[in-house]
Write a protein that holds these residues in place. Structure first.
Motif, PDB file in Angstrom:
ATOM      1  N   ARG A  39       0.826  -1.192   0.000  1.00  0.00           N
ATOM      2  CA  ARG A  39       0.000   0.000   0.000  1.00  0.00           C
ATOM      3  C   ARG A  39       0.868   1.254   0.000  1.00  0.00           C
ATOM      4  O   ARG A  39       2.029   1.242   0.456  1.00  0.00           O
ATOM      5  N   THR A  41      -0.328   4.308   1.246  1.00  0.00           N
ATOM      6  CA  THR A  41      -0.790   5.270   2.254  1.00  0.00           C
ATOM      7  C   THR A  41      -0.805   4.616   3.623  1.00  0.00           C
ATOM      8  O   THR A  41      -0.903   3.393   3.761  1.00  0.00           O
ATOM      9  N   CYS A  45      -3.664   7.049   9.316  1.00  0.00           N
ATOM     10  CA  CYS A  45      -4.099   8.429   9.053  1.00  0.00           C
ATOM     11  C   CYS A  45      -4.324   8.724   7.568  1.00  0.00           C
ATOM     12  O   CYS A  45      -4.836   9.794   7.226  1.00  0.00           O
ATOM     13  N   GLY A  46      -3.918   7.821   6.658  1.00  0.00           N
ATOM     14  CA  GLY A  46      -4.132   8.027   5.238  1.00  0.00           C
ATOM     15  C   GLY A  46      -3.046   8.798   4.526  1.00  0.00           C
ATOM     16  O   GLY A  46      -3.111   8.974   3.303  1.00  0.00           O
ATOM     17  N   SER A  47      -2.021   9.256   5.241  1.00  0.00           N
ATOM     18  CA  SER A  47      -0.959  10.018   4.600  1.00  0.00           C
ATOM     19  C   SER A  47      -0.150   9.142   3.648  1.00  0.00           C
ATOM     20  O   SER A  47       0.000   7.940   3.852  1.00  0.00           O
ATOM     21  N   ASP A  48       0.398   9.773   2.591  1.00  0.00           N
ATOM     22  CA  ASP A  48       1.252   9.036   1.664  1.00  0.00           C
ATOM     23  C   ASP A  48       2.736   9.277   1.942  1.00  0.00           C
ATOM     24  O   ASP A  48       3.605   8.896   1.160  1.00  0.00           O
TER      25      ASP A  48
END
Length: 360
Positions: A39, A41, A45-48
């Protein structure tokens, strides 16, 4: 193991030989099916903004494979990437807590009563007579058995996704053993418990957020959640590198900084009542690092996922290597217990933290 009491137990060599063809079949098509796609991200928290924190192998069972832990630069969450698939979880857990490893792990967990009592005592400042307690990730139920010393009037249930919960119920360590995934079972347990505990469980889960939501459902209003997990901010994580035992690859999928867990609990409707670091520290870091290094350089033991048993020479070399390493193991043990333990918290070396939270 035969169910016939007249049949003598098989030796370990016989068990390994019986398991070898099954492992050979599992490995025949390679390891790709044991991993999900990588993945891009952070799952927290969804940050890349990701960076690689650790690359390692299975230093405990020595099953084949290489494993990567990434870290989010935004929230500092550490997670396995790519993560084990369902097939991978089954493969790498097999014969660790049950099967070939059941007896050894049972003896290890069964000998830690003092630690379990300390965990149970962490609730006393907030409630001393809980009626019903659910221990999630209960293993063979040894915590529940020891916790009765502190809470003799409490009914303890255990939940685990292996057959450990059923073994614990048969052994009388828990009143009721649930086998399965907590998020899937929580609906039927809604509001049933005064206490839910997760001791070194959350890091094994594929989706920690769902486990926390399940705990909220299972607790009655005013009930308490106890969580203990490895601390990824421990200085030992950096000092010992891949030899730091709490990395425990490939089983540990998520390592959550304490600030992240506190914020998530508040979002879900919990109030954090206590945060502990010195108390849950397990003084084994240097001993474990010495053992993992010795075990890595020594020839392999007889393991069913290896194509052939070790030769007589390899067995002798392994025994010689481990005997030569005894002074390092003794030094590690003494340093862990008498030098580091009193200073673990002020030096930032505590390898775990514990939160006590109340469901609002």
């Amino acid at each position: 193991m035969s169910d016939d009491p007249a049949t003598p137990p098989r030796s370990r060599g016989e068990q390994v030989a019986a398991l070898r063809p099954g492992y050979a079949a599992d490995l025949a098509d390679g390891l790709d099916r044991f991993f999900e796609p990588r993945r891009d991200t952070c799952p927290w928290c969804g940050s890349d903004r990701l960076t690689t924190r650790l690359r390692t192998t299975d230093l405990i069972q020595h099953k084949p494979g290489r494993f990567v832990l990434d870290r989010c630069r935004e929230c500092r969450h550490t997670f396995q990437n790519p993560r084990l698939s369902e097939a991978g979880l089954e493969f790498y857990y097999r014969d660790f807590y049950d099967g070939l490893g059941e007896k050894q792990l049972g003896q290890t967990f069964g000998g830690r009563t003092k630690m379990y009592v300390g965990r149970a005592e962490s609730l006393l400042p907030f409630v001393d007579t809980p009626k019903k307690w659910l221990d999630v990730g209960t293993g063979h139920g040894h915590f529940c058995e020891a916790a009765r010393i502190v809470h003799p009037g409490t009914s303890f249930d255990g939940l685990d996704f292996t057959d450990g919960a059923e073994l614990a119920e048969r052994a009388g360590r828990v009143d009721r053993g649930y086998r399965g995934a907590f998020p899937e079972l929580a609906g039927g347990l809604a509001g049933a418990y005064d206490v839910v505990s997760m001791f070194h469980y959350l890091e094994h889960s594929t989706e920690p957020a769902r486990e926390l939501e399940a705990a909220h459902r299972a607790l009655r209003p005013g009930g308490h959640l106890l969580i203990e997990v490895p601390d990824p901010d421990s200085r030992y994580a950096r000092l010992l590198g891949r030899w730091w035992l709490p990395w425990l690859q490939p089983q540990h999928l998520h390592l959550v900084p304490v600030e992240n867990l506190r914020r998530r609990l508040r979002t879900l409707g919990f109030t954090v009542m206590a945060e502990q670091h010195a108390e849950p520290h397990d003084p084994v870091d240097l001993l474990a690092a010495a053992w993992l290094a010795l075990d890595a350089i020594a020839p392999r033991d007889d393991l069913p996922w290896l194509p052939t048993p070790p030769t007589a020479l390899q067995r002798t070399l392994r025994a010689t290597t481990l005997i030569a390493g005894i002074p390092a193991l003794v030094l590690g043990t003494l340093t862990d217990r008498f030098v580091v333990r009193p200073l673990a918290r002020p030096l930032g070396l505590a390898n775990a933290y514990r939160l006590v939270a109340r469901r609002d």
